[in-house]
Scaffold this active site. Sequence first.
Site, PDB file in Angstrom:
ATOM      1  N   ASP A 114       0.836  -1.203   0.000  1.00  0.00           N
ATOM      2  CA  ASP A 114       0.000   0.000   0.000  1.00  0.00           C
ATOM      3  C   ASP A 114       0.873   1.256   0.000  1.00  0.00           C
ATOM      4  O   ASP A 114       0.525   2.254  -0.638  1.00  0.00           O
ATOM      5  CB  ASP A 114      -0.923   0.000   1.215  1.00  0.00           C
ATOM      6  CG  ASP A 114      -1.746  -1.282   1.312  1.00  0.00           C
ATOM      7  OD1 ASP A 114      -2.094  -1.831   0.261  1.00  0.00           O
ATOM      8  OD2 ASP A 114      -2.013  -1.725   2.445  1.00  0.00           O
ATOM      9  N   ALA A 115       1.988   1.197   0.714  1.00  0.00           N
ATOM     10  CA  ALA A 115       2.932   2.322   0.698  1.00  0.00           C
ATOM     11  C   ALA A 115       3.470   2.536  -0.710  1.00  0.00           C
ATOM     12  O   ALA A 115       3.632   3.679  -1.164  1.00  0.00           O
ATOM     13  CB  ALA A 115       4.068   2.070   1.687  1.00  0.00           C
TER      14      ALA A 115
END
Length: 325
Positions: free
Chosen positions: A266-267
Amino acid sequence: MSHDVLVAGETLIDWVPERAGPLEDVAGFERRPGGAPANVAVALARLEGQPLFWTRVGADPFGRYLERVLENNGLPIRFVERDPGAKTTLAFVTHDETGERAFTFYRDGTADTRLEPDRIDDETLADCEWVHAGGVTLSSGSSRAATLDLLERAAAAGCTVSFDPNLRPALWPNVGTFASVVGDALAHVDVCLATAAELEALGFSGDSAAEIARATIDHGPPHTVFVTRGSDGAVGVASDDAPWPADVVDHPGFDVAAVDTTGAGDAFVAGAIAALRDDQEPADAVAFANAVAATATTAKGAMAALPTRDAVAPLLEAERSHRRS
């Protein structure tokens, strides 16, 4: 204040085990805020943006906790819906001895399955340059139609649309259904961010990550595909139809002392969106996204470990110095 990115999808509670092993053998868990789109939205906020976030939580203690977490992380709660008739989703995470994760979801009729179409007004979409969504809300309930509706309307409004399939086998007992529904979503997508396994589940194949990305682009309509490879970095492929230079990029990632890889993907997504919106070319966008993901693994917690630009800068500067030498 202008909000030019809209992220949409689930917010839930991750219960993270105190040790590796099967769920039935784990006695203790730590509560953590989760949900891939929620992580992406918070990561974008940490990277000096302030995206809008459309999600739905239960009118229960877990939902109130998640609302507070989102607000404390700088997200406006205009589109954070509270469902009076449903609970907040719970996900129990387990790890085997190699670190591989598995998820057990308590998600039957929960709030994030009950998003409804047309909750994002046309004026909001007209003000957005970028809309991002994930695949979990496509798996069940009215959220499937709501997510597809949002992607279609965002594309029609001229937004750049990005999408993360985020395949969770526990939520898709039939892989054919996953391929069909996500295929409908991809019809409105400009930028796809996925693993090779997810793209292969969608029917795209090749002998390398770059070939799989190219097969996805050739099928259309995404013009840009990022294939994440965990600690081995990522590949980015952009076609001639992309608004940035066409390119094939293979970045090996960064060597860091990883503590917790939860949320690294997600980062990466947030880093890629932030970089491309800053008009960076694909090579720089992949490097920046890899640096954001790598930095996020150096502390515990998916949301808690999401870095600022200042925290990411040393990795990028070290890479530039190495190239100059």
